[in-house]
Design an enzyme around this catalytic site. Structure first.
Site, PDB file in Angstrom:
ATOM      1  N   HIS A 152       0.842  -1.204   0.000  1.00 29.54           N
ATOM      2  CA  HIS A 152       0.000   0.000   0.000  1.00 29.54           C
ATOM      3  C   HIS A 152       0.873   1.247   0.000  1.00 29.54           C
ATOM      4  CE1 HIS A 152      -3.927   1.963   1.656  1.00 29.54           C
ATOM      5  NE2 HIS A 152      -3.267   2.784   0.863  1.00 29.54           N
ATOM      6  N   LEU A 196       2.871   6.438  -5.094  1.00 29.75           N
ATOM      7  CA  LEU A 196       4.125   6.958  -5.661  1.00 29.75           C
ATOM      8  C   LEU A 196       3.910   8.256  -6.434  1.00 29.75           C
ATOM      9  CD1 LEU A 196       5.808   3.622  -6.835  1.00 29.75           C
ATOM     10  CD2 LEU A 196       6.266   4.926  -4.763  1.00 29.75           C
ATOM     11  N   ARG A 197       2.658   8.647  -6.629  1.00 28.37           N
ATOM     12  CA  ARG A 197       2.288   9.963  -7.160  1.00 28.37           C
ATOM     13  C   ARG A 197       2.601  10.204  -8.642  1.00 28.37           C
ATOM     14  NH1 ARG A 197      -0.647  10.105  -3.323  1.00 28.37           N
ATOM     15  NH2 ARG A 197      -0.258  11.167  -1.368  1.00 28.37           N
ATOM     16  N   HIS A 213     -10.985   0.788   0.758  1.00 24.63           N
ATOM     17  CA  HIS A 213     -10.764   1.705   1.878  1.00 24.63           C
ATOM     18  C   HIS A 213     -12.090   1.737   2.617  1.00 24.63           C
ATOM     19  CE1 HIS A 213      -9.378   5.063   4.187  1.00 24.63           C
ATOM     20  NE2 HIS A 213     -10.113   5.971   3.587  1.00 24.63           N
ATOM     21  N   ASP A 216       1.069   2.576   3.946  1.00 25.72           N
ATOM     22  CA  ASP A 216       0.169   3.601   3.408  1.00 25.72           C
ATOM     23  C   ASP A 216       0.949   4.900   3.184  1.00 25.72           C
ATOM     24  OD1 ASP A 216      -1.972   5.057   2.487  1.00 25.72           O
ATOM     25  OD2 ASP A 216      -2.997   5.181   4.413  1.00 25.72           O
ATOM     26  N   GLY A 235      -2.657  12.186   5.261  1.00 22.70           N
ATOM     27  CA  GLY A 235      -1.677  11.165   4.905  1.00 22.70           C
ATOM     28  C   GLY A 235      -0.268  11.512   5.337  1.00 22.70           C
TER      29      GLY A 235
END
Lengths: 321, 424
Positions: free
Chosen positions: B60, B63-64, B179, B305, B324
């Site tokens: 999880h 990496l954008r 989620h 995460d 986050g």
């Protein structure tokens, strides 16, 4: 009465910021109240313009609309001879995508000494206090605290009753979303009052009793016990979020009207932080009646804010060489 | 031909129930065996006092890239993974554009190959643009390398869509990661709904928002026979539901993050945005239940995460800051602190949740030191103390709630398909 460099029991003001009543001791709260009383006495004697903050700059940073609190702070600063700059979200670059952090730094670069901040996010003044060298005064953050409102409510009660300890104060209405409620609870409890929060069960947050308050869902039941009743403003948009079925039903159970006043203690004080919704949490006959101290609250707000600005300024003076 | 001997370490491989001191032999890109291999190796790594285990797998991670390269790139994110001891990561599809088509999944793997750090397994979106309306082209995504399906932080709210997704992915033997959060109950929430949310005046997210969605997903897994993986659990009620579902033999798996084990909702008292996470940090009784879930196997996996954000995004008031925290480089020491040092888990149990269990859920041939498998190995120094300093992260994201923590243990040497890719 105390002097302009007031201290009770030898207490000195040491805080750089005023973020909430939670973090103040009873003595610190009394120090502010006494300082405000001194300013009120001076004003009554005709001394309306004082030089205390001459040469300093107070910035009003209002990221959320407000007329009363902003005007009150602005006038308080002017009474103490500070220069003031007003910065409201609509006239600012916030809408242009500037971050909160950038805004703060820009304000700082203008050489501001004290920043009065109102923001819709709880904790925004706390974030600002970590970023700025200036002193930060919380003028209401989200649903967290509104310390000067709490102080002026308590000041008004003390003015009429000469004490806080032992009084029973009810906070009625939307406790869940009320920063005024939280500041009142902290301040009143520290000064020894009995506090009851009263409202529909959807608007009373779980765990609130851990702050030392009693919980009621029935205004008529507690009416006879209250020395003071503070009627919190109901925000109409809450109705759309299903917190209560209708404004009419709310007013039926929790509105302060003539009938309820007659069943309350004969000397009960009626407070409301305003702006009030006439006919919802309070009927006109109560708002304008003999029990109401609503306009005293507005008057006292000015001297409370003067006291806060003054004490924070003195602390800054002691710090700088 | 190249051979490597990792000598004298404590070899912990839960996939084979191994926990003993020994020598691990690698040949080229494969595991040769434990205590059996070439007498003379080309490379010798002294692992005395170290733990030698299968390369860690984090299922999880965000990496954008593509889209938010200011926050993280596949290069920087996989470098961070290596530094944290991971040899494989599964990355979320919530990029821009979303990984909801084969080309996007292949792009992720191409960038991973270019970076040359660790293995990356793309997760595909369940629905087009991960907006919960229409199924994405799941079959094509499988062909493009997607190993599981998720709408990342968007819960699949529509029960009908989730039902069809579970039925459809069953045909490919792939799980759905959800989620678990009822969006209406969580809307605009900042933190756990409880004493602190009341005191701080921050909008709460009730524990029930998670429990209800977990219960729904379990019912749908039972109805469809599909495999549901419930991500980042935070509540006692969810653990209880999953425990019962597993006892019934349903295909339900779950994970938890280190920050949900190490931190409570009281952390928000300073209004720091690095404690705003989704789901929110909960109270002590929930943490105790999560730990019990790890102990008895209800929770299969510990994941980071990893949610990197550029500084300017987190340096904002709580309402507008994104939820986050980064986690790749702190997962291992925080697990050691919260689970090993406290005696809640043995090393073998912890490593299972970081190797064979995530590999099984992802359906990948990883997470084991069995001979013939890929030579992905993590050598952990379990004792050296260090201080977490975000400025030293390989990740572009510095948004950690653990800055300044004194911790013990870190990845010492990380080997990916036979090559040393990271060394302290």
């Amino acid at each position: 009465m105390t002097t302009a460099t007031a201290s009770v029991f030898g207490v000195r003001w040491t805080k750089k910021h005023l973020l909430g009543l939670e973090e103040l001791s009873a003595d610190e709260i009394l120090l502010i109240l006494d300082q405000a009383a001194e300013f009120k006495r001076l004003a009554a004697a005709g001394e309306t313009k004082l030089a205390a903050l001459k040469g300093t700059v107070v910035a009003n940073l209002f990221f959320e609309p407000s007329t009363r609190t902003r005007t009150s702070f602005s006038l308080a600063a002017k009474r103490l001879s500070a220069d003031t700059v007003d910065f409201t979200a609509s006239s600012s670059s916030l809408s242009k995508g500037e971050t909160f952090y950038d805004t703060a730094q820009n304000i700082e670069a203008m050489g501001v000494d004290q920043v009065v901040v109102r923001h819709s996010t709880s904790g925004a003044p706390h974030l600002l206090s970590k970023l700025l060298k200036a002193s930060v005064l919380n003028a209401g953050d989200g649903t967290h605290e509104h310390p000067t409102q709490g102080l002026l409510d308590i000041f008004t009660i003390r003015e009429h009753r000469q004490k806080i300890a032992g009084l029973t104060v009810a906070l009625v209405g939307d406790i869940l979303h009320s920063r005024v409620a939280r500041s009142n609870i902290w301040g009143l409890k520290k000064l020894g009052a009995r506090v009851i929060v009263c409202g529909p069960s959807t608007l009373i947050p779980a765990h609130v009793e851990r702050l030392g308050v009693e919980v009621s869902n029935n205004l008529d039941e507690i009416l006879g016990q209250c020395d003071c009743i503070n009627l919190l403003r109901i925000q109409f948009e809450r109705q759309r979020s299903a917190f209560f079925p209708s404004i009419r039903e709310y007013a039926h159970f929790f509105g302060m009207n003539g009938d309820r006043i007659r069943r309350a203690k004969s000397d009960v004080l009626i407070l409301a932080p305003g702006p009030i919704n006439r006919g919802v949490e309070i009927t006109p006959e109560v708002a304008d009646g003999s029990h109401s101290v609503i306009l005293d609250q507005v008057t006292n707000g000015l001297v409370i804010r003067m006291a806060c600005l003054h004490l924070l300024h003195n602390r800054r003076q002691e710090e700088s060489p | 031909m190249s051979t490597t001997l990792i000598r004298g370490g404590r070899i912990v491989d839960p996939s084979q129930n191994i926990d003993r001191v020994g020598n691990l032999f690698l040949r080229n890109d494969r595991i040769e065996g434990i205590d059996t291999g070439a007498a003379v190796a080309d490379h010798v790594i002294d692992a005395a006092g170290m733990i030698v285990c299968p390369g860690l797998i984090d299922l999880h991670v965000s990496l954008r890239e593509p889209g938010d390269e200011k926050d993280e790139t596949i290069e920087s994110g996989t470098a961070a993974a290596l530094a944290g001891g991971m040899t494989s990561v599964a990355c979320m599809p919530d990029t821009s554009p979303v990984v909801d088509n084969r080309a996007a999944a292949e792009f992720v793997q191409l960038q991973c190959a270019r970076a040359g750090h660790c293995n990356v397994f793309p997760l595909g979106a369940v629905t087009k643009n991960h907006d919960g309306q229409e199924l994405a082209e799941i079959g094509q995504l499988v062909e493009g390398g997607a190993v599981a399906f998720t709408d990342a932080k968007n819960p699949v709210a529509n029960a009908e869509i989730m039902r069809r997704a579970l039925e459809y992915t069953r045909m490919f033997g792939r799980p759905i990661f959800n989620h678990p959060l009822v969006p209406e109950l969580a809307a605009k929430g900042i933190m756990h709904e409880g004493y602190y949310s009341m005191q701080l005046g921050l909008r709460g997210i009730p524990a029930g928002a998670e429990v209800i969605m977990v219960a729904r997903d379990i019912a749908l897994a039972e109805m469809t026979g599909g495999h549901i993986h419930l991500m980042t659990l935070s509540t006692a009620g969810a653990v209880e539901q999953i425990r019962r579902a597993k006892a019934k033999g349903l295909r339900v798996t779950s994970e938890v993050t280190p920050h949900h084990l190490a931190l409570t909702d009281a952390s928000l008292s300073n209004y720091e945005t690095n404690f705003k996470v989704d789901p929110p940090l909960r109270s002590k009784e929930h943490i105790d239940a999560l730990i019990e879930g790890l102990r008895d196997g209800t929770i299969d996996v510990i994941s980071s995460d990893h949610q990197p954000f550029a500084e300017e995004k987190k340096q904002n008031e709580l309402d507008s800051a994104p939820a986050g925290v980064v986690g790749l480089e702190t997962l291992l020491p925080i697990c050691i602190k919260t689970l090993i040092e406290t005696g809640h888990l043995t090393w073998s149990k912890l490593i299972a949740k970081l190797t064979v269990n995530p590999a099984t859920i992802l359906g990948i041939q990883k997470g084991t030191l069995k001979s013939g498998h890929d030579a992905d190995v993590t050598i952990i120094d379990p004792t050296t103390s260090w201080r977490i300093d975000p400025a030293k992260f390989k990740s572009k994201g510095r948004n950690t709630p653990f800055a300044g923590w004194e911790v013990k243990g870190r990845a010492h040497t990380v080997i990916v398909t036979g090559r040393v890719r990271h060394r302290v």
